[in-house]
Design a protein around this motif. Structure first.
Motif, mmCIF file in Angstrom:
data_model
loop_
_atom_site.group_PDB
_atom_site.id
_atom_site.type_symbol
_atom_site.label_atom_id
_atom_site.label_comp_id
_atom_site.label_asym_id
_atom_site.label_seq_id
_atom_site.Cartn_x
_atom_site.Cartn_y
_atom_site.Cartn_z
ATOM 1 N N GLN A 141 -19.199 -33.651 20.574
ATOM 2 C CA GLN A 141 -18.942 -35.096 20.392
ATOM 3 C C GLN A 141 -19.185 -35.868 21.685
ATOM 4 O O GLN A 141 -19.343 -37.080 21.667
ATOM 5 N N GLN A 191 -21.927 -38.437 22.081
ATOM 6 C CA GLN A 191 -21.792 -39.804 21.555
ATOM 7 C C GLN A 191 -21.106 -40.743 22.555
ATOM 8 O O GLN A 191 -20.915 -41.913 22.271
ATOM 9 N N SER A 226 -20.406 -26.971 19.818
ATOM 10 C CA SER A 226 -19.714 -27.231 18.553
ATOM 11 C C SER A 226 -18.788 -26.038 18.286
ATOM 12 O O SER A 226 -18.903 -24.993 18.936
ATOM 13 N N ARG A 258 -11.212 -36.764 21.649
ATOM 14 C CA ARG A 258 -12.157 -36.385 20.581
ATOM 15 C C ARG A 258 -13.143 -35.325 21.073
ATOM 16 O O ARG A 258 -13.688 -34.563 20.294
ATOM 17 N N CYS A 259 -13.388 -35.318 22.385
ATOM 18 C CA CYS A 259 -14.436 -34.444 22.939
ATOM 19 C C CYS A 259 -13.890 -33.103 23.418
ATOM 20 O O CYS A 259 -14.574 -32.361 24.115
#
Ligand SMILES: C[S@@+](CC[C@H](N)C(=O)[O-])C[C@H]1O[C@@H](n2cnc3c(N)ncnc32)[C@H](O)[C@@H]1O
Length: 255
Positions: free
Chosen positions: A189, A192, A210, A246-247
């Protein structure tokens, strides 16, 4: 140890975000530059330390572990794992390690002020954990004990696939059944969020993965029932709001 006050240090920058006292003006300047792009960075660092505390508490209280080996430890300040472990079990032992000689030297100084008896700090490349596993420090601190908690947090993304797979295999083969490994890593993530990616890459090459890419390198370690979830909410699996959160993924592996 003579400290070069003209150069920032990643561990001291994190120390500042965690509210510690082991940082200097140059570190705080870098911290403020990062915060300008990523205001949630300090909170995210604090929440990651809270994750470490929850993970270690689970291993001490639920799994009865009291011998820990930690890789890529950074500076042992403000909520690093020995604090939580020793608070729960004063007879516990922790061996920290890091690839950076400066971090090791500074880490030893910090520990000398607090508790040199139960905690040691050694130099080791986590991609070659055998160096630490066969060291005098581990022999002296752990004796014959091989049922251990292993710290590998915020570290997998700093290793190339080959070194990470090798390290996890070597640790699995060395450890006895019942051992657990704490893993947290930067995930895909991050692509992004170019500001965050740039900040992290500024400290050196990183290899975001991932969940599936990570699982492919985990070898025989099995993931606990909590799964691979955002570190800041582990052991729950619920949405997170901060960009840095989130990362970041975490899990506990066990043998
Ligand atoms: C982001 S900090 C993580 C600190 C701590 N584990 C935590 O979870 O808060 C990463 C640390 O890993 C160290 N490091 C980077 N590459 C390494 C390697 N190949 N072997 C061991 N340590 C490494 C860095 O020097 C740094 O102190």
């Amino acid at each position: 140890m003579k400290i070069d006050l003209s150069k920032p240090d990643g561990g001291r920058v994190v120390d500042y975000w965690l509210g510690g006292h082991h940082n200097f003006l140059i570190d705080r300047q870098v911290a403020h530059q990062v915060e300008a792009a990523l205001p949630d960075m300090p909170e995210s660092q604090r929440m990651h330390r809270e994750f470490l505390k929850r993970a270690v508490t689970f291993l001490v209280k639920e799994k009865g572990l009291n011998r820990f080996i930690d890789f890529g430890s950074g500076l042992p300040t403000c909520g690093n794992i020995h604090e939580a472990v020793l608070a729960l079990d004063p007879s516990a032992r922790v061996v920290y390690s890091d690839i950076s000689p400066t971090t090791v030297a500074y880490g030893r100084e910090i520990l000398a002020i607090t508790n040199p008896h139960n905690v040691r700090y050694e130099q080791c490349d986590a991609g070659r954990p055998e160096e630490l596993l066969t060291s005098t420090a581990v022999r002296e601190m752990l004796g014959e004990e091989r049922r251990v908690g292993i710290g590998f947090s915020l570290l997998p993304h700093l290793l190339i696939d080959e070194d990470l797979a090798h390290a996890l295999k070597a640790l699995y083969e060395w450890a006895e059944e019942g051992s657990h490994i704490i893993l947290s890593f930067v995930n895909e993530q991050i692509y992004q969020h170019p500001d965050l990616f740039r900040v992290l890459k500024g400290r050196g090459e990183i290899f975001p993965r991932s969940k599936d890419e990570f699982l492919a390198l985990l070898g025989k370690w099995r993931v606990t029932e909590h799964g691979i979830v955002p570190a800041t909410v582990w052991p729950e699996d619920r949405p997170v709001t901060g960009i840095s959160d989130r990362c970041n993924c975490a899990c506990l592996g066990y043998k």
